[in-house]
Design a protein around this motif. Structure first.
Motif: not given
Length: 205
Positions: A111-112, A115
């Motif tokens: 997810q990081s 993003s």
């Protein structure tokens, strides 16, 4: 390279043929019997078990990446996606399911990175090989995942990939270059720094 065009027959026979191609073109991971390969589990369509990756990372030179991947499948929620739409963007495909412990370990890093890279045009898709939508959605809420996942209990995406770079394990992460070709594969947990470097390399190639 094997063709994706199969004779007209039952869906089960088609899946069995694709699974057979995988067994011919790629060795099964050490410690896993051939009868327990990920592709054969996809053929069965249920009762999949966790198959551990060995953590190996492979990056493919631009001249050795073969053809753009080709498949069409459906995301949780019903949106249909064709791999031809990947052209022009680096794409990350992560094979997972909710009960897979290493999938839980890597989720926040994925997810990081999503993003971080979405503003530069990279896109992420999960490929869920086991779960029904409520189970997958609960996992996504728990780990804050905001990129979409394919519902792949029938093995559509998994089996399509057997002619390119067989996933062979859960989790497996594939990085596709801007032409839609496989530029890198991670078998097992994707280490954040390693995956970041592979995405950057794909963006520059």
């Amino acid at each position: 390279m094997f063709s994706r065009h199969f004779p007209r027959s039952s869906a089960r026979a088609r899946a069995a043929l694709a699974a057979s191609l995988l067994l011919l073109t790629a060795p099964v991971l050490a410690g896993c019997a051939a009868s327990d390969s990920l592709s054969q589990q996809a053929r069965a369509g249920d009762e999949k078990n966790y198959i551990a990756g060995d953590g190996s990372v492979r990056e493919y030179a631009a001249g050795n990446r073969g053809k753009p991947v080709s498949f069409s499948s459906t995301l949780f929620g019903g949106t249909k996606v064709d791999a031809s739409s990947f052209k022009g963007k680096v794409t990350v495909l992560n094979f997972w399911y909710a009960g897979c412990a290493p999938c839980r370990v890597e989720a926040k890093d994925l997810q990081s990175l999503y993003s971080q890279f979405k503003s530069s045009g990279a896109q992420f898709y999960g490929v869920n090989v086991r779960d029904e939508e409520p189970t997958a959605a609960a996992f996504e809420r728990t780990f804050g995942l905001t990129y979409p996942s394919f519902e792949d209990r029938n093995g559509t995406v998994l089996l399509a990939m057997t002619q390119y770079v067989p996933p062979q394990a859960v989790p497996t992460t594939l990085v596709l270059d801007k032409e839609g070709r496989v530029s890198a594969r991670i078998l097992g947990t994707a280490e954040k720094g390693t995956l970041k470097s592979l995405i950057q390399s794909a963006q520059q190639s």
